[in-house]
Scaffold this motif. Structure first.
Motif, PDB file in Angstrom:
ATOM      1  N   TYR A 106       0.817  -1.205   0.000  1.00 35.14           N
ATOM      2  CA  TYR A 106       0.000   0.000   0.000  1.00 35.14           C
ATOM      3  C   TYR A 106       0.855   1.260   0.000  1.00 35.14           C
ATOM      4  O   TYR A 106       0.504   2.261  -0.620  1.00 35.14           O
TER       5      TYR A 106
ATOM      6  N   ALA B 101       5.293  -0.284  -2.496  1.00 32.90           N
ATOM      7  CA  ALA B 101       5.283  -1.324  -3.518  1.00 32.90           C
ATOM      8  C   ALA B 101       6.694  -1.483  -4.088  1.00 32.90           C
ATOM      9  O   ALA B 101       7.430  -0.503  -4.224  1.00 32.90           O
TER      10      ALA B 101
ATOM     11  N   LEU C 265       7.484   0.890  -6.962  1.00 34.69           N
ATOM     12  CA  LEU C 265       6.859   2.203  -6.836  1.00 34.69           C
ATOM     13  C   LEU C 265       7.711   3.298  -7.468  1.00 34.69           C
ATOM     14  O   LEU C 265       7.188   4.176  -8.152  1.00 34.69           O
TER      15      LEU C 265
ATOM     16  N   THR D 284       7.196   3.575 -11.136  1.00 33.04           N
ATOM     17  CA  THR D 284       5.857   3.859 -11.672  1.00 33.04           C
ATOM     18  C   THR D 284       5.310   5.219 -11.249  1.00 33.04           C
ATOM     19  O   THR D 284       4.218   5.587 -11.659  1.00 33.04           O
ATOM     20  N   TRP D 285       6.051   5.973 -10.432  1.00 34.73           N
ATOM     21  CA  TRP D 285       5.551   7.286  -9.995  1.00 34.73           C
ATOM     22  C   TRP D 285       5.249   8.200 -11.179  1.00 34.73           C
ATOM     23  O   TRP D 285       4.313   8.976 -11.161  1.00 34.73           O
TER      24      TRP D 285
ATOM     25  N   LEU E 189      -0.932   6.712 -13.389  1.00 40.27           N
ATOM     26  CA  LEU E 189      -1.774   5.728 -12.710  1.00 40.27           C
ATOM     27  C   LEU E 189      -2.557   6.410 -11.599  1.00 40.27           C
ATOM     28  O   LEU E 189      -1.992   7.173 -10.801  1.00 40.27           O
ATOM     29  N   ARG E 190      -3.838   6.131 -11.538  1.00 43.04           N
ATOM     30  CA  ARG E 190      -4.662   6.725 -10.479  1.00 43.04           C
ATOM     31  C   ARG E 190      -4.324   6.080  -9.135  1.00 43.04           C
ATOM     32  O   ARG E 190      -3.997   4.890  -9.085  1.00 43.04           O
ATOM     33  N   PRO E 191      -4.394   6.837  -8.041  1.00 45.39           N
ATOM     34  CA  PRO E 191      -4.156   6.244  -6.716  1.00 45.39           C
ATOM     35  C   PRO E 191      -5.057   5.040  -6.453  1.00 45.39           C
ATOM     36  O   PRO E 191      -4.636   4.065  -5.833  1.00 45.39           O
TER      37      PRO E 191
ATOM     38  N   ASP F  35      -6.015   2.856  -8.557  1.00 40.49           N
ATOM     39  CA  ASP F  35      -5.453   1.690  -9.236  1.00 40.49           C
ATOM     40  C   ASP F  35      -4.294   1.102  -8.440  1.00 40.49           C
ATOM     41  O   ASP F  35      -4.137  -0.112  -8.345  1.00 40.49           O
ATOM     42  N   ARG F  36      -3.470   1.975  -7.877  1.00 40.87           N
ATOM     43  CA  ARG F  36      -2.373   1.499  -7.030  1.00 40.87           C
ATOM     44  C   ARG F  36      -2.927   0.767  -5.809  1.00 40.87           C
ATOM     45  O   ARG F  36      -2.417  -0.284  -5.402  1.00 40.87           O
TER      46      ARG F  36
ATOM     47  N   ALA G  10      -4.232  -2.685  -6.754  1.00 40.00           N
ATOM     48  CA  ALA G  10      -3.154  -3.656  -6.956  1.00 40.00           C
ATOM     49  C   ALA G  10      -2.618  -4.133  -5.609  1.00 40.00           C
ATOM     50  O   ALA G  10      -2.370  -5.328  -5.408  1.00 40.00           O
ATOM     51  N   ALA G  11      -2.437  -3.214  -4.682  1.00 40.53           N
ATOM     52  CA  ALA G  11      -1.960  -3.591  -3.350  1.00 40.53           C
ATOM     53  C   ALA G  11      -3.002  -4.449  -2.630  1.00 40.53           C
ATOM     54  O   ALA G  11      -2.651  -5.394  -1.917  1.00 40.53           O
TER      55      ALA G  11
END
Length: 197
Positions: free
Chosen positions: A55, A58, A61, A64-65, A69-71, A73-74, A77-78
């Motif tokens: 969370y 990752a 991370l 991918t910053w 990507l929308r929060p 979506d992150r 995935a977590a």
């Protein structure tokens, strides 16, 4: 970094084995149920970080910053990794309790009730860490509180990590308790009080 499932099982295996041995050595049903209630949160606590690390931290991370990507979506995935790791640990914990205690007395159901509660509650731990681990002005009340609660043992922003995991699992245990009592009463053939329905 190990995958969440591997890390969770690796860290939880000893706790599960020890807890199962303790449960197996007790003859009194009420004491076995109490042990499962007390030891369940400890089994979850020892591997909580491994399940929820995605969370906030990752493995990829930093790569991918810069991606759009929308929060949400992150978080999704977590959450998938977290649920998979918790499901595997939960099956191992419930299976171990069922193996040593049997299924007829409902003790394995008590163990399962905590896992169900943890599924809903565990993501609160990284959320608390993100919120209370922010840097705040050094002369603010929040900064004073961070320093006080840390006692000089850790950075003020990291103090939340001393308390959040245990607090969240205490909430999970409190949520599971009425379910466990109702399950035990049902297994024993007793009436469930109106307050637990």
């Amino acid at each position: 970094m190990l995958p969440p499932v591997t890390a969770t099982l690796g860290m939880g295996a000893f706790a599960i084995a020890l807890a199962a041995v303790l449960v197996a050595r007790v003859d009194a049903l009420a004491l076995r149920r109490s042990l499962v209630f007390v030891l369940g949160p400890l089994v979850l606590l020892i591997s909580l970080h491994a399940r929820t690390v995605g969370y906030l931290h990752a493995p990829c991370l930093d790569q991918t910053w810069s991606l759009p990507l929308r929060p949400a979506d992150r978080f999704a995935a977590a959450r998938r990794n977290h649920l998979l790791a918790l499901t595997v640990l939960g099956l191992a914990w419930v299976g171990a309790v069922g193996l040593v205690s049997g299924l007829a007395d409902g003790v394995a159901l008590d163990a399962a009730a905590l896992i169900v509660a943890a599924i809903a509650v565990e993501p609160i731990a990284p959320a608390l860490a993100a919120w209370f681990g922010r840097r705040v002005p050094t002369d603010s009340y929040a900064a004073t509180l961070q320093r006080s609660l840390g006692g000089g043992w850790t950075l003020p922003e990291a103090v939340v990590h001393l308390y959040a995991p245990a607090a969240v699992l205490a909430v999970a245990a409190a949520v599971a308790m009425p379910w466990q009592i109702a399950l035990d009463l049902t297994v024993d053939g007793a009436a469930i009080p109106a307050g637990l329905r």
